[in-house]
Design a protein around this motif. Structure first.
Motif, PDB file in Angstrom:
ATOM      1  N   THR A 168       1.069  -8.849  -7.736  1.00 55.88           N
ATOM      2  CA  THR A 168       0.033  -8.052  -7.069  1.00 55.88           C
ATOM      3  C   THR A 168      -0.681  -8.874  -6.008  1.00 55.88           C
ATOM      4  OG1 THR A 168      -0.307  -6.746  -9.067  1.00 55.88           O
ATOM      5  CG2 THR A 168      -2.067  -6.705  -7.436  1.00 55.88           C
ATOM      6  N   LEU A 169      -1.006 -10.117  -6.342  1.00 57.48           N
ATOM      7  CA  LEU A 169      -1.693 -10.986  -5.384  1.00 57.48           C
ATOM      8  C   LEU A 169      -0.791 -11.347  -4.210  1.00 57.48           C
ATOM      9  CD1 LEU A 169      -3.608 -13.308  -7.869  1.00 57.48           C
ATOM     10  CD2 LEU A 169      -4.538 -11.433  -6.493  1.00 57.48           C
ATOM     11  N   GLN A 170       0.502 -11.521  -4.460  1.00 56.61           N
ATOM     12  CA  GLN A 170       1.436 -11.785  -3.365  1.00 56.61           C
ATOM     13  C   GLN A 170       1.512 -10.592  -2.420  1.00 56.61           C
ATOM     14  OE1 GLN A 170       5.241 -13.071  -4.932  1.00 56.61           O
ATOM     15  NE2 GLN A 170       4.238 -14.549  -6.276  1.00 56.61           N
ATOM     16  N   ASP A 171       1.597  -9.387  -2.985  1.00 54.75           N
ATOM     17  CA  ASP A 171       1.597  -8.175  -2.156  1.00 54.75           C
ATOM     18  C   ASP A 171       0.317  -8.084  -1.338  1.00 54.75           C
ATOM     19  OD1 ASP A 171       4.066  -7.269  -2.916  1.00 54.75           O
ATOM     20  OD2 ASP A 171       3.315  -5.837  -4.397  1.00 54.75           O
ATOM     21  N   TRP A 172      -0.788  -8.368  -1.991  1.00 57.84           N
ATOM     22  CA  TRP A 172      -2.072  -8.279  -1.289  1.00 57.84           C
ATOM     23  C   TRP A 172      -2.118  -9.285  -0.142  1.00 57.84           C
ATOM     24  CZ3 TRP A 172      -5.852  -5.022  -0.735  1.00 57.84           C
ATOM     25  CH2 TRP A 172      -7.001  -5.447  -0.074  1.00 57.84           C
ATOM     26  N   GLU A 173      -1.669 -10.501  -0.409  1.00 55.93           N
ATOM     27  CA  GLU A 173      -1.722 -11.543   0.618  1.00 55.93           C
ATOM     28  C   GLU A 173      -0.815 -11.225   1.807  1.00 55.93           C
ATOM     29  OE1 GLU A 173      -2.515 -16.024   0.091  1.00 55.93           O
ATOM     30  OE2 GLU A 173      -0.354 -15.759  -0.091  1.00 55.93           O
ATOM     31  N   LYS A 174       0.356 -10.677   1.537  1.00 53.40           N
ATOM     32  CA  LYS A 174       1.314 -10.401   2.609  1.00 53.40           C
ATOM     33  C   LYS A 174       1.036  -9.089   3.339  1.00 53.40           C
ATOM     34  CE  LYS A 174       5.053 -12.934   0.462  1.00 53.40           C
ATOM     35  NZ  LYS A 174       6.273 -12.847  -0.316  1.00 53.40           N
ATOM     36  N   HIS A 175       0.688  -8.048   2.579  1.00 51.70           N
ATOM     37  CA  HIS A 175       0.634  -6.708   3.179  1.00 51.70           C
ATOM     38  C   HIS A 175      -0.724  -6.032   3.097  1.00 51.70           C
ATOM     39  CE1 HIS A 175       4.983  -7.051   3.045  1.00 51.70           C
ATOM     40  NE2 HIS A 175       4.918  -7.267   1.745  1.00 51.70           N
ATOM     41  N   LYS A 176      -1.650  -6.608   2.357  1.00 56.18           N
ATOM     42  CA  LYS A 176      -2.943  -5.975   2.079  1.00 56.18           C
ATOM     43  C   LYS A 176      -2.731  -4.611   1.424  1.00 56.18           C
ATOM     44  CE  LYS A 176      -5.496  -9.206   3.911  1.00 56.18           C
ATOM     45  NZ  LYS A 176      -4.963 -10.431   3.372  1.00 56.18           N
ATOM     46  N   LYS A 177      -1.701  -4.560   0.554  1.00 62.43           N
ATOM     47  CA  LYS A 177      -1.358  -3.346  -0.175  1.00 62.43           C
ATOM     48  C   LYS A 177      -1.058  -3.690  -1.628  1.00 62.43           C
ATOM     49  CE  LYS A 177       0.621  -1.072   3.821  1.00 62.43           C
ATOM     50  NZ  LYS A 177       1.743  -0.344   4.369  1.00 62.43           N
ATOM     51  N   ILE A 178      -1.144  -2.674  -2.484  1.00 63.10           N
ATOM     52  CA  ILE A 178      -0.829  -2.832  -3.903  1.00 63.10           C
ATOM     53  C   ILE A 178       0.311  -1.889  -4.255  1.00 63.10           C
ATOM     54  CG2 ILE A 178      -1.696  -2.486  -6.257  1.00 63.10           C
ATOM     55  CD1 ILE A 178      -4.399  -3.369  -5.365  1.00 63.10           C
ATOM     56  N   ASP A 179       1.219  -2.360  -5.078  1.00 67.06           N
ATOM     57  CA  ASP A 179       2.326  -1.553  -5.547  1.00 67.06           C
ATOM     58  C   ASP A 179       1.805  -0.280  -6.220  1.00 67.06           C
ATOM     59  OD1 ASP A 179       5.275  -1.387  -6.200  1.00 67.06           O
ATOM     60  OD2 ASP A 179       4.409  -1.295  -8.220  1.00 67.06           O
ATOM     61  N   LYS A 180       2.482   0.834  -5.979  1.00 60.93           N
ATOM     62  CA  LYS A 180       2.036   2.122  -6.514  1.00 60.93           C
ATOM     63  C   LYS A 180       1.955   2.102  -8.046  1.00 60.93           C
ATOM     64  CE  LYS A 180       2.822   7.047  -6.106  1.00 60.93           C
ATOM     65  NZ  LYS A 180       3.511   8.091  -5.367  1.00 60.93           N
TER      66      LYS A 180
END
Length: 123
Positions: free
Chosen positions: A63-75
């Motif tokens: 989740t933190l990797q997604d946030w750092e890269k895309h500023k998004k959270i997996d559905k």
């Protein structure tokens, strides 16, 4: 000297954010994910070692990797967050059935929290 002091202060804030995030797992009024995102941001500015450790944590790392890269959270993760927030607040509201004022306050806090979670973009 100032850079070193700043670095230690930011590491301290990151560590404090992790502690608050861990408390948020147990206490419904403390949101977990925002504290871990704050810690990630602090460590990105102060400690590559802690930053990488946080990115590789088993439960929140992806989740933190997604946030750092895309500023998004997996559905799927967002759905899990909804479920945890709803269940923990509903349990607290049921426990406090003697106090309508506290129940209403919890309902208000839960609504605000769900609103902000809803606003986070999905991946």
């Amino acid at each position: 000297m100032h850079k070193q002091l700043y670095r230690y202060l930011v590491i301290f804030i990151g560590g404090l954010s992790i502690l608050l995030g861990l408390l948020g797992i147990i206490l419904p009024l403390l949101p977990t994910t925002p504290f871990f995102i704050l810690a990630l941001s602090c460590f990105a500015r102060s400690s590559p070692y802690f930053h990488q450790k946080l990115l590789k944590t088993p439960y929140l790392g992806a989740t933190l990797q997604d946030w750092e890269k895309h500023k998004k959270i997996d559905k799927k993760r967002k759905s899990q967050i909804y479920l945890v927030v709803l269940s923990s607040f509903m349990l607290s509201i049921l426990v406090l059935r003697e106090s309508l004022l506290l129940q209403l306050l919890l309902l208000l806090i839960m609504s605000v929290l769900l609103f902000f979670i809803h606003r986070i973009d999905e991946k």
